[in-house]
Design an enzyme around this catalytic site. Structure first.
Site, PDB file in Angstrom:
ATOM      1  N   PHE A 149       0.807  -1.220   0.000  1.00  0.00           N
ATOM      2  CA  PHE A 149       0.000   0.000   0.000  1.00  0.00           C
ATOM      3  C   PHE A 149       0.838   1.268   0.000  1.00  0.00           C
ATOM      4  O   PHE A 149       0.365   2.325  -0.392  1.00  0.00           O
ATOM      5  CB  PHE A 149      -0.931   0.013   1.239  1.00  0.00           C
ATOM      6  CG  PHE A 149      -0.238   0.434   2.513  1.00  0.00           C
ATOM      7  CD1 PHE A 149      -0.065   1.788   2.805  1.00  0.00           C
ATOM      8  CD2 PHE A 149       0.280  -0.499   3.407  1.00  0.00           C
ATOM      9  CE1 PHE A 149       0.596   2.188   3.966  1.00  0.00           C
ATOM     10  CE2 PHE A 149       0.946  -0.096   4.553  1.00  0.00           C
ATOM     11  CZ  PHE A 149       1.107   1.242   4.834  1.00  0.00           C
ATOM     12  N   LYS A 173      -1.058  -7.130  -9.406  1.00  0.00           N
ATOM     13  CA  LYS A 173      -2.064  -7.253  -8.325  1.00  0.00           C
ATOM     14  C   LYS A 173      -1.659  -6.205  -7.283  1.00  0.00           C
ATOM     15  O   LYS A 173      -0.838  -6.470  -6.402  1.00  0.00           O
ATOM     16  CB  LYS A 173      -2.025  -8.668  -7.742  1.00  0.00           C
ATOM     17  CG  LYS A 173      -3.313  -9.141  -7.072  1.00  0.00           C
ATOM     18  CD  LYS A 173      -3.785  -8.291  -5.933  1.00  0.00           C
ATOM     19  CE  LYS A 173      -3.020  -8.484  -4.653  1.00  0.00           C
ATOM     20  NZ  LYS A 173      -3.339  -7.449  -3.621  1.00  0.00           N
ATOM     21  N   GLU A 176      -4.859  -3.920  -2.096  1.00  0.00           N
ATOM     22  CA  GLU A 176      -6.304  -3.708  -2.038  1.00  0.00           C
ATOM     23  C   GLU A 176      -6.634  -2.448  -1.236  1.00  0.00           C
ATOM     24  O   GLU A 176      -7.766  -1.992  -1.232  1.00  0.00           O
ATOM     25  CB  GLU A 176      -6.998  -4.947  -1.436  1.00  0.00           C
ATOM     26  CG  GLU A 176      -6.638  -5.276   0.016  1.00  0.00           C
ATOM     27  CD  GLU A 176      -5.288  -5.989   0.195  1.00  0.00           C
ATOM     28  OE1 GLU A 176      -4.431  -5.922  -0.703  1.00  0.00           O
ATOM     29  OE2 GLU A 176      -5.107  -6.604   1.264  1.00  0.00           O
ATOM     30  N   CYS A 281       9.562   1.826   3.600  1.00  0.00           N
ATOM     31  CA  CYS A 281      10.472   0.719   3.902  1.00  0.00           C
ATOM     32  C   CYS A 281      11.884   1.226   4.120  1.00  0.00           C
ATOM     33  O   CYS A 281      12.729   0.487   4.614  1.00  0.00           O
ATOM     34  CB  CYS A 281      10.456  -0.301   2.778  1.00  0.00           C
ATOM     35  SG  CYS A 281      11.160   0.366   1.285  1.00  0.00           S
TER      36      CYS A 281
HETATM   37  P1  NAD Z   1       1.523  -6.721   2.895  1.00  0.00           P
HETATM   38  O1  NAD Z   1       2.560  -7.775   2.943  1.00  0.00           O
HETATM   39  O2  NAD Z   1       0.422  -6.764   3.875  1.00  0.00           O
HETATM   40  O3  NAD Z   1       0.826  -6.687   1.441  1.00  0.00           O
HETATM   41  C1  NAD Z   1       1.592  -6.631   0.275  1.00  0.00           C
HETATM   42  C2  NAD Z   1       0.826  -7.308  -0.854  1.00  0.00           C
HETATM   43  O4  NAD Z   1       0.668  -8.705  -0.553  1.00  0.00           O
HETATM   44  C3  NAD Z   1      -0.580  -6.758  -1.080  1.00  0.00           C
HETATM   45  O5  NAD Z   1      -0.824  -6.697  -2.467  1.00  0.00           O
HETATM   46  C4  NAD Z   1      -1.469  -7.788  -0.400  1.00  0.00           C
HETATM   47  O6  NAD Z   1      -2.740  -7.894  -0.998  1.00  0.00           O
HETATM   48  C5  NAD Z   1      -0.702  -9.070  -0.594  1.00  0.00           C
HETATM   49  N1  NAD Z   1      -0.928 -10.029   0.509  1.00  0.00           N
HETATM   50  C6  NAD Z   1      -1.252  -9.746   1.800  1.00  0.00           C
HETATM   51  N2  NAD Z   1      -1.336 -10.871   2.520  1.00  0.00           N
HETATM   52  C7  NAD Z   1      -1.065 -11.894   1.676  1.00  0.00           C
HETATM   53  C8  NAD Z   1      -0.981 -13.310   1.844  1.00  0.00           C
HETATM   54  N3  NAD Z   1      -1.202 -13.888   3.014  1.00  0.00           N
HETATM   55  N4  NAD Z   1      -0.654 -14.045   0.766  1.00  0.00           N
HETATM   56  C9  NAD Z   1      -0.405 -13.471  -0.420  1.00  0.00           C
HETATM   57  N5  NAD Z   1      -0.475 -12.145  -0.637  1.00  0.00           N
HETATM   58  C10 NAD Z   1      -0.790 -11.361   0.397  1.00  0.00           C
HETATM   59  O7  NAD Z   1       2.324  -5.321   2.970  1.00  0.00           O
HETATM   60  P2  NAD Z   1       1.713  -3.847   3.123  1.00  0.00           P
HETATM   61  O8  NAD Z   1       1.238  -3.661   4.524  1.00  0.00           O
HETATM   62  O9  NAD Z   1       0.830  -3.528   1.997  1.00  0.00           O
HETATM   63  O10 NAD Z   1       3.052  -2.976   2.931  1.00  0.00           O
HETATM   64  C11 NAD Z   1       3.920  -2.612   3.972  1.00  0.00           C
HETATM   65  C12 NAD Z   1       5.121  -3.520   4.002  1.00  0.00           C
HETATM   66  O11 NAD Z   1       5.826  -3.447   2.769  1.00  0.00           O
HETATM   67  C13 NAD Z   1       6.144  -3.090   5.058  1.00  0.00           C
HETATM   68  O12 NAD Z   1       6.610  -4.239   5.717  1.00  0.00           O
HETATM   69  C14 NAD Z   1       7.268  -2.459   4.249  1.00  0.00           C
HETATM   70  O13 NAD Z   1       8.539  -2.503   4.841  1.00  0.00           O
HETATM   71  C15 NAD Z   1       7.221  -3.284   3.015  1.00  0.00           C
HETATM   72  N6  NAD Z   1       7.861  -2.608   1.907  1.00  0.00           N
HETATM   73  C16 NAD Z   1       9.099  -3.048   1.523  1.00  0.00           C
HETATM   74  C17 NAD Z   1       9.771  -2.401   0.506  1.00  0.00           C
HETATM   75  C18 NAD Z   1      11.133  -2.861   0.069  1.00  0.00           C
HETATM   76  O14 NAD Z   1      11.581  -2.428  -0.969  1.00  0.00           O
HETATM   77  N7  NAD Z   1      11.792  -3.727   0.805  1.00  0.00           N
HETATM   78  C19 NAD Z   1       9.171  -1.303  -0.137  1.00  0.00           C
HETATM   79  C20 NAD Z   1       7.901  -0.892   0.291  1.00  0.00           C
HETATM   80  C21 NAD Z   1       7.247  -1.555   1.314  1.00  0.00           C
END
Ligand code: NAD
Length: 496
Positions: A149, A173, A176, A281
């Site tokens: 997000f 994808k 959401e 991040c």
């Molecule tokens: P999230 O892991 O909750 O969701 C990321 C994506 O995965 C979304 O599209 C979501 O729909 C999907 N998803 C969620 N649960 C899932 C599951 N059980 N199985 C498969 N897909 C699933 O992350 P978020 O809260 O949207 O984003 C924040 C996180 O992203 C933080 O931990 C941040 O550090 C990380 N992030 C990392 C970087 C990097 O480059 N390392 C960059 C930006 C954000």
């Protein structure tokens, strides 16, 4: 309120699903749209259409593919403010920060327009008598991207422009929680001349992601998100024989030596810890004060206390709300745990309010000192405007502390000593290092190179590494007879 469409086989269509996810404005918690949980049949259609389109897209000359990116870059710039406004409303980011999110993506599109030179192979003439070898870089097929997000413009733009410029087709994808920004990016991509079906966008959560992770037609998966999901994606995708790059969570340290410029340190720490409400991040969440630099903590507190959150269009606000009420509750409970585990709570952002927006997910700037490595606030990625101060005696102790962290996304040192900076960058086990720069995100001609628990895979996002990730190398060895000296006898052993 609108239903967010799917982008299937080149058409923006309403999903036939009966399951919808609320998209909220985090400053009010009002539902502003509904995102569909894409049905199985729709997922299948996206994959089949992307597979079909690959057959023609891979034959499009590389310079034509690059020109789509040039037109796309121009269109994104033309619509920069409009995209930022959509983004600000669904994420809560301030308008300037939302523009930054879009801009960082535009830079990747610019880079993708240079794809031809990055797809050049290698040649050696006369590897044997009258035998030459050359290599070609060819696209993989259908690639997929799953995005978080917190950067709904930049992170999708890390992925599909690079993959598609390389000759692949792509299924996105997006999160959401803020799917409207990526949909606008998709509309503009089509307007830029990308043929229908080259990019597809589906919505949903785990169920939809699992289809992408298991369908044999998908050759590569790019993921950015939290640690548990990142591990799951890497394990499941590779078990299904896919190429996977998975960017996960972080806990980034900034090491402050007493010879640094105090004011620069304070400004950098305030901006890098609470900017975007700490939902980056590459945010700095741990400040490591070495020796006498610890004396600056009271001034840091004063500076942080002046910062306030607010609505996206409030020019006096430094950052916006937390993405959801659930995420806000988690941050507040981690602050409570920090206090209970013995850290000194110098600034408490709990119970924060913003005039006129009583229902927003507000957390004020929060500062802890005396934090130790056993505490949850040190170990957990809080993803909120919370900065933990740790104290060490020497630079060596600080390096050891950072290197023990399971994460390795970003790190920074503030110092006026070239020798200390040189030692730090050499010894530190983190993939992106800043020297007097708090958030060292590399521009797109480099790659985004997180390490350790912040990244699973080998080829990183954008830069040359993305081209390697989204392509396969084919090596051709050929012999053309041009003299009579060539033997025509059968060979039964490897020739020396
Ligand atoms: P999230 O892991 O909750 O969701 C990321 C994506 O995965 C979304 O599209 C979501 O729909 C999907 N998803 C969620 N649960 C899932 C599951 N059980 N199985 C498969 N897909 C699933 O992350 P978020 O809260 O949207 O984003 C924040 C996180 O992203 C933080 O931990 C941040 O550090 C990380 N992030 C990392 C970087 C990097 O480059 N390392 C960059 C930006 C954000």
């Amino acid at each position: 309120m609108k239903n967010v469409p799917l982008y299937l086989a080149g058409e923006f269509v309403d999903s036939q699903t009966s399951e919808w996810i609320d998209v909220t404005n985090p400053a009010t918690n009002e539902v502003i749209a509904k995102a569909p949980c894409t049905t199985d049949a729709e997922m299948r259609k996206a994959i089949e259409s992307a597979g079909e389109m690959f057959k023609t897209w891979k034959e499009v000359p590389v310079s034509e593919r690059a020109r789509v990116m040039l037109r796309y870059q121009a269109l994104l710039k033309e619509h920069h403010d409009e995209i930022a406004e959509i983004l600000a409303q669904e994420t809560g980011k301030t308008f300037d920060d939302a523009k930054g999110d879009v801009w960082r993506g535009i830079e990747v599109v610019e880079h993708a327009a240079n794809v031809a030179s990055m797809m050049m192979g290698e040649t050696v003439e006369n590897v044997a008598r009258e035998v030459d070898t050359h290599s070609w870089i060819q696209p993989l097929g259908v690639c997929a991207g799953i995005t978080p997000f917190n950067f709904p413009a930049m992170i999708p733009l890390w992925m599909f422009p690079m993959a598609i410029a390389c000759g692949n087709t792509f299924i996105l994808k997006p999160s959401e929680q803020d799917p409207m920004t990526p949909m606008r990016l998709a509309e503009l991509f089509e307007e830029a001349g990308a043929p229908k079906g080259v990019l597809q966008v589906v919505h949903g959560g785990k169920e939809q992601v699992d289809v992408l992770l298991t369908d044999p037609a998908i050759k590569a998966v790019s993921f950015v998100g939290s640690v548990p999901v990142g591990r799951y994606i890497y394990e499941t995708g590779t078990r299904n024989m896919k190429r996977v790059q998975s960017f996960a969570g972080a806990k980034n340290h900034m090491v402050i030596l007493p010879d640094a410029d105090k004011q620069q340190v304070i400004n950098a720490l305030v901006g890098a810890s609470v900017g975007a409400a700490g939902q980056r991040c590459m945010a700095i969440s741990v400040a490591v004060f070495v020796g006498e630099a610890q004396q600056w903590i009271p001034e840091l507190k004063e500076a942080m206390a002046k910062v306030r959150p607010g609505a996206w269009n409030d020019s006096g606000a430094s950052y916006g709300p937390i993405i959801s009420a659930k995420a806000k509750d988690r941050i507040e409970s981690l602050i409570a745990t920090g206090e209970a585990q013995g850290a000194k709570l110098l600034l408490d952002g709990r119970g924060c309010t913003v005039d006129g927006l009583p229902d927003g997910n507000w957390v004020g700037p929060t500062l802890f000192s005396g934090v130790t490595t056993e505490m949850d606030i040190y170990n957990e990625e809080i993803f909120g405007p919370v900065l933990s101060c740790v104290e060490t005696d020497t630079l060596g102790d600080a390096i050891e502390l950072v290197n023990k962290s399971p994460y390795g996304n970003g790190v920074s040192i503030f110092t006026s000593s070239g020798g200390a900076a040189r030692r730090f960058q050499h010894e530190i086990d983190v993939g992106q290092v800043g020297v007097n720069i708090p958030i060292p995100v590399p521009l797109p001609f480099f790659s985004f190179t997180g390490w350790k628990g912040s990244f699973y895979g080998d080829q990183h996002a954008y830069g040359k590494q993305a081209v390697r990730f989204y392509t396969e190398t084919k090596t051709v060895t050929s012999r053309w007879f041009s003299s009579e000296a060539t033997s025509t006898e059968a060979n039964f052993s490897i020739q020396l």
